[in-house]
Write an enzyme that holds these catalytic residues in place. Structure first.
Site: not given
Lengths: 641, 326
Positions: A24, A43, A53-54, A114, A168, A432, A435
């Site tokens: 973004g 956001d 850092n980015r 997601l 398990c 799908c 859509c």
């Protein structure tokens, strides 16, 4: 396309950006430089140190503030005359409905999960607004274009479920460090500090159903007659000693496995630790709860060090002690959070002690945190490249230059000399359900499964709906909304607890249910098939949804029950992590994962059938790509190099 | 690698990227020194990336005044003229870059880059030039190559929708992880030999593979045109097109290459594209950042030795253009 660099459509365009994180920040900057004048940005997050850092629009002094708002202010400093409208909010809020989306010429996603991606995909389809979707993880990235009716939608390829492990494996037979992490985080941590009433498989299931620990007093309760260290040691001895002894009794289990070694606190620690009682109180009084740290109080400095068994045991007891001494109010409501230092310390120590018991190599806190938190590996460069690619696609979309739409992959190792590989978008997948409105089929035991199971496991988890409405013919069985009458709510609440066949309008084999999300304007028809039995390990949901797939990609991992990462996982890496054994393709933010043989970035997740089907990046730095042949529609794998 | 551990502050700030390249690489980054020349959009992007990554120091050289052109694709320049009154392009950019990461020393060196001596370049591990003449490119590259230690050299240029990057790591040795026959990871040492810029562009065109990016040839034509005409890089317009096309024809004939191999439309685009296209700056600046990080950290396969991107087809292509024996 001559006008790509001088497009007149740019000035008049109104664009919506979803996500002001890693991608973004880069995207907002590049849009502004490219001449966009009306940008809206959503956001819900606030700024954290590990973003700096980015996410270059943010500074240390902005930590804790809204990403959308700070990003706007930062960009206005070099482009003061454009309009940027920030929303510090969740894109799933009802304010952001189809009408809201309709005002935009194009929507650009820089998300990290997601759920939100699916939600935005549906709103874009309903509003008929083109979507440019993106994600990164480490040096890998991808940008795709989704235009209703012209190209596949974001969900035309079913997304892989978050990585989960057979119960398990986690409770009894861990063979990898990640299994120990999942055990420490999802079972032990939740049992001690989370909701006590949740079902939890922490106690080893022995073949003997009358196992003493199953009834009677809860061993995990702090008893009146013991001090905090005695309590900690009792828990320690129970989970690392006694439970292992019980498990060892089941000879069958260990025939072909290494036998674990029970570990008791007296074996690794002196009888009495030095009590520093006064200290504990002091530690709590001064700091805010999230800064309480066992490492600090024990003088352990480097998070990259791998602690000895004794050190892990000391951290285990110390962090448990600090939770009760300094954060008692939160106990019962805690869930694991990667930014919670004390929780990370506890989980690291517990996972390492369990690893030692099972002969699995121990890991540093830094590594354990990455695995437990599904932390996305993220660097500025990939986000910058991906943001550049998004803007190029956005301009083509505004120019309606359909023939030139591309999805582009950023690769770590070149393929056919390409580091940036464009691929023609796929056609919509006719099966799908999002859509193409194609119906789904659900196998379910209609005499045993309740409506609640259907809502939780199918409507929410599989179909990704937020505010569902369920209908059988013209009868409303269930609905969520703010404006419902009390008697309707009571009616729906009662329905939730009924098995399907006993609902007011009986749902049995052959029934067609209609499920709708009004906010997403997404409707789906589900054909019900009654089935008596399900395999507990392989079909833990007790129901099987089919129809929305592409046969070749349908294979799912068997036996998954315990997950690492849960819902935060995304199928597109956000700015993600590249897994070691376990994590984001979005820089928006995070993925859950495991051995990332198919980084999000892999074409596999978003494509359908013609060109690059899937490129699996081998996770050991080998420069070998496995991908489906470009021309091949038959999903045959082909090895390059 | 031995040496001080990362501080707590560094570990917290660089957490996400240490997960990509490791603590060792982060320590090497923090000890590296980088020089850039030509503060236009692509270099601004690169500087942002490398300051965020946490290099030791970044030195900017560019004495030019701030013009509207410079401003168009450079987010380091505030639009308020009062803020750069009397300051050079490098000084204005330096002020903005300092804010990105207090752990990186960002400074300006004044002067004419082509007059700096070997002892100046010797202070750096990486030298990057953009928007400079063919002569300057070759000169700086040679100065780097003459030093006793390896100073990596990169040249980048963006015009319109196109971008080019050249890399010279001289002799570069790094370890590469491979799977052995038993599927066990093993480290093998690899040595790469890079040609200089002069050596690369001297390779006869007809000896290059047929499919070499057309952009490579087109950029050589433009570069040569600006050189013979005595223009500054980018100081070229549509009026120059006929002369540029004439030069293209001559060069193609001299190189025995069919002139249709370099489309006139591409030449026209480059002649007119004096301004950088911001998305292409982001892409070239990003790839350059990534390559510099690889070269400093010794992690990952560095690209050899040209990279091209054209937004029109969206391909980001690596070309190895080296004399036959290297």
């Amino acid at each position: 396309m001559d006008s790509l660099c001088h497009s007149s459509a740019v000035k008049g365009a109104k664009v919506l950006m979803v996500g002001a994180g890693g991608i973004g920040c880069e995207l907002l900057k590049t849009l502004a430089l490219s001449g966009f004048q009306d940008i809206h940005i959503i956001d819900m997050d606030t700024i954290e140190v590990s973003n700096l850092n980015r996410q270059f629009l943010f500074r240390q002094s902005h930590v804790g503030q809204s990403k959308a708002k700070v990003a706007r202010d930062a960009v206005l400093r070099f482009r003061p005359h454009i309009s940027i409208t920030p929303y510090h909010a969740n894109v799933k809020d009802s304010d952001f409905n189809v009408d809201f989306f309709k005002q935009f010429s194009v929507v650009l996603n820089g998300l990290d999960n997601l759920d939100a991606r699916r939600h935005v995909n549906r709103l874009c389809l309903a509003a008929e607004v083109p979507l440019v979707e993106s994600g990164t993880t480490g040096f890998l990235g991808q940008v795709t274009v989704h235009v209703k009716g012209k190209t596949e939608c974001y969900e035309c390829q079913p997304k892989p479920a978050p990585k989960t492990y057979p119960v398990c494996t986690i409770t009894s037979t861990p063979s990898k460090f990640v299994h120990c992490i999942v055990w420490a985080k999802d079972l032990l941590f939740s049992k001690l500090f989370g909701d006590k009433n949740q079902e939890n498989d922490l106690n080893v299931r022995s073949s003997d159903a009358s196992n003493s620990s199953e009834h009677g007093e809860d061993v995990f309760e702090w008893r009146n007659n013991e001090d905090i260290e005695q309590y900690g040691r009792r828990i320690y001895d129970h989970v690392f000693g006694y439970n292992i002894e019980i498990a060892l009794k089941n000879q069958e289990t260990w025939k072909n496995r290494n036998r674990p070694k029970p570990i008791y606190s007296r074996d690794v620690l002196p009888e009495h630790l030095n009590h520093q009682n006064g200290n504990v109180d002091k530690k709590c009084a001064t700091d805010d709860p999230l800064s309480v740290s066992a490492m600090t109080s024990l003088g352990l400095k480097n998070p990259q060090d791998i602690w000895s068994l004794t050190e892990n045991s000391t951290v285990f007891l110390e962090s448990l002690k600090l939770f009760f001494a300094c954060r008692e109010k939160e106990i019962g409501n805690l869930s694991f959070d990667k930014d919670d230092q004390l929780a990370v310390e506890f989980v690291t120590a517990a996972a390492n002690i369990r690893a030692a018991s099972f002969g699995i190599p121990m890991h540093s806190l830094f590594e354990a945190k990455g695995i437990a938190g599904n932390i996305v590996h993220a660097v500025a460069t990939t986000n910058a490249v991906v943001a550049g690619l998004i803007v190029i696609e956005a301009i083509k979309v505004l120019e309606k230059d359909i023939d030139n739409y591309r999805m582009t992959y950023c690769l770590e190792h070149p393929s056919k000399k390409m580091l940036l590989m464009p691929v023609e978008p796929f056609e919509p997948n006719k099966s799908c359900c999002v859509c193409s409105e194609s119906p789904l089929a659900l196998e379910i035991n209609t005499h045993r499964s309740k409506l609640r199971d259907f809502v939780e496991k199918i409507v929410k988890a599989k179909l990704g709906m937020n505010s569902p409405l369920i209908m059988h013919g013209s009868t409303l069985l269930y609905e969520v909304g703010d404006d419902l009458e009390d008697d309707m709510i009571a009616n729906y609440t009662a329905n939730l607890e009924k098995v399907l066949s006993e609902l007011p309008s009986s749902v049995t084999g052959g029934t067609m249910l209609t499920v709708e999300d009004l906010q997403q304007e997404f409707t789906c028809n589900i054909y019900i098939k009654h089935r008596e039995e399900f395999d507990e390990e392989k079909e833990p949901d007790g129901m099987v949804l089919s129809g929305w797939t592409q046969a070749s990609l349908e294979k799912k991992d068997d036996n998954k029950v315990v997950g690492n990462g849960g819902n935060t996982s995304t199928s597109m890496p956000t700015e993600g992590e590249r897994e070691v054994e376990l994590d984001e393709i979005s820089e928006g933010t995070e993925i859950s994962g495991k051995k990332r043989k198919q980084p999000e970035v892999s074409a596999g997740e978003t494509n359908s059938s013609n060109e690059v089907q899937r490129l699996d990046v081998v996770d050991d730095d080998e420069d070998e790509l496995v991908m489906l042949d470009h021309q091949d529609t038959s999903n045959k794998k082909k090895k390059l190099q | 690698m031995d040496g001080e551990e990362l501080t707590e502050q560094e570990t917290a700030l660089y957490d996400r990227q240490i997960r990509v390249w490791g603590a060792d690489a982060q320590r090497r980054l923090s000890k590296s020194h980088i020089l850039v020349y030509g503060m236009k959009g692509t270099v601004a992007e690169f500087c942002k990336n490398i300051v965020l990554a946490g290099v030791g120091s970044l030195t900017l050289v560019d004495d030019r005044a701030v013009t509207e052109d410079a401003l168009s694709s450079n987010f380091l320049i505030p639009p308020n003229e009062n803020m750069y009154d009397g300051k050079t392009l490098a000084e204005v950019c330096c002020n903005s870059l300092k804010e990105f990461n207090s752990m990186v020393r960002v400074s300006v060196e004044k002067g004419d880059l082509s007059r700096f001596g070997g002892d100046f370049f010797d202070k750096f591990d990486i030298v990057i030039v953009s928007c400079c003449t063919l002569t300057t490119k070759k000169l700086i590259n040679e100065k780097c190559r003459k030093l006793s230690k390896r100073v990596a050299f990169y040249a980048v240029d963006c015009r319109d929708s196109c971008g080019e990057m050249f890399v010279d790591l001289q002799k570069y040795i790094y370890t590469k992880k491979k799977l052995d026959e038993n599927n066990q990871p093993t480290a093998i040492e690899r040595e790469l030999q890079y040609p200089s810029f002069q050596e690369s562009i001297s390779v006869p065109w007809r000896k290059l593979p047929r499919k070499v990016s057309k952009l490579y040839f087109a950029m050589r034509v433009i570069e040569r045109y600006e050189e013979v005409e005595g223009r500054n890089p980018g100081q070229i317009s549509i009026d120059d097109l006929p002369a540029v096309l004439k030069l293209k024809k001559e060069l193609c004939e001299a190189q025995s290459m069919n002139e249709s191999h370099i489309p006139n439309a591409l030449m026209e685009k480059l002649v007119m594209g004096r301004r950088e296209f911001p998305p292409v700056c982001a892409i070239i600046g990003g790839i350059l950042g990534q390559e510099v990080i690889k070269a400093i950290s010794g992690k990952g396969d560095p690209l050899q030795n040209f990279f091209f991107f054209d937004a029109m087809d969206g391909k980001g292509i690596i070309e190895n253009i080296s004399p036959p024996n290297t």
